[in-house]
Design a protein around this motif. Structure first.
Motif, mmCIF file in Angstrom:
data_model
loop_
_atom_site.group_PDB
_atom_site.id
_atom_site.type_symbol
_atom_site.label_atom_id
_atom_site.label_comp_id
_atom_site.label_asym_id
_atom_site.label_seq_id
_atom_site.Cartn_x
_atom_site.Cartn_y
_atom_site.Cartn_z
ATOM 1 N N LYS A 63 2.513 -7.648 -6.032
ATOM 2 C CA LYS A 63 1.091 -7.302 -5.930
ATOM 3 C C LYS A 63 0.297 -8.598 -5.826
ATOM 4 O O LYS A 63 0.162 -9.324 -6.820
ATOM 5 C CB LYS A 63 0.657 -6.492 -7.149
ATOM 6 C CG LYS A 63 1.431 -5.201 -7.325
ATOM 7 C CD LYS A 63 1.176 -4.595 -8.707
ATOM 8 C CE LYS A 63 2.076 -3.418 -8.970
ATOM 9 N NZ LYS A 63 3.442 -3.803 -9.321
ATOM 10 N N MET B 82 7.415 -4.045 -6.840
ATOM 11 C CA MET B 82 6.706 -4.508 -5.643
ATOM 12 C C MET B 82 5.751 -5.632 -5.993
ATOM 13 O O MET B 82 5.049 -5.560 -7.008
ATOM 14 C CB MET B 82 5.933 -3.364 -5.011
ATOM 15 C CG MET B 82 6.800 -2.257 -4.498
ATOM 16 S SD MET B 82 5.792 -1.059 -3.618
ATOM 17 C CE MET B 82 7.025 -0.236 -2.674
ATOM 18 N N SER C 250 6.740 -5.399 -1.195
ATOM 19 C CA SER C 250 5.350 -5.569 -1.633
ATOM 20 C C SER C 250 4.588 -4.249 -1.533
ATOM 21 O O SER C 250 5.011 -3.317 -0.849
ATOM 22 C CB SER C 250 4.650 -6.629 -0.776
ATOM 23 O OG SER C 250 4.301 -6.107 0.484
ATOM 24 N N THR C 251 3.467 -4.204 -2.208
ATOM 25 C CA THR C 251 2.622 -3.013 -2.160
ATOM 26 C C THR C 251 2.017 -2.822 -0.774
ATOM 27 O O THR C 251 1.479 -1.753 -0.487
ATOM 28 C CB THR C 251 1.484 -3.099 -3.195
ATOM 29 O OG1 THR C 251 0.750 -4.311 -2.991
ATOM 30 C CG2 THR C 251 2.036 -3.052 -4.611
#
Length: 157
Positions: A46, A44, A29-30
């Motif tokens: 978001k 990733m 993930s971000t």
């Protein structure tokens, strides 16, 4: 085996590895700033781009042979082939040590039974709850169709 796996509405797609030795779903993930997360152009997740994402207060740490991930748990729509799982539980990786996901894939889909689960929800059980009727597998070149998810779970585990 890598497969496209969607999370969110609209779906964000990830190259995921399916693992019979674990039962959790984790995706890069971000929120992760570890060098291993940022390397190699991983897709990733978001959270702000999904209209159906809901965060939980839970975190989960899992150690694999190649390292460790820390995931903040959340719920969202999960898309696997033509199947859609509403409100599926997954971990957004917020920290990674070692090289758990390397360069080839963005996350892991645990396909094991609930006895290995670090949380209360397992993918195949969620499929069963939502009344998906058939699964099939290729075992040593032979196509095996199982009547329903319960049969598949008994067969696999």
């Amino acid at each position: 085996i890598f497969r496209k796996f969607g999370i969110g509405s609209p779906p964000q797609y990830f190259n995921m590895i399916f693992d019979t030795g674990s039962s959790n779903i984790f995706v890069t993930s971000t929120e992760c700033t570890a060098s291993t997360c940022l390397a190699s152009g991983h897709n990733m997740f978001k959270t702000q781009e999904s209209g159906t994402f809901t965060a939980t207060q839970a975190e989960l740490t899992v150690t694999y042979a190649s390292g460790q991930v820390v995931g903040a748990l959340g719920r969202d729509k999960i898309t696997l082939g033509g199947l859609e799982i509403e409100n599926g539980l997954f971990g957004r990786i917020v920290d990674e040590t070692g090289s758990v996901f390397g360069e080839e894939f963005d996350g892991i889909v645990g396909c094991s039974s609930s006895s290995l689960a670090d949380n209360e929800e397992v993918l195949f059980q969620k499929l069963e709850e939502q009344n998906y009727g058939q699964m099939s597998f290729v075992i040593r070149g032979q196509h095996v169709r199982l009547r329903d998810i319960k049969t598949a779970l008994r067969f696999l585990f």
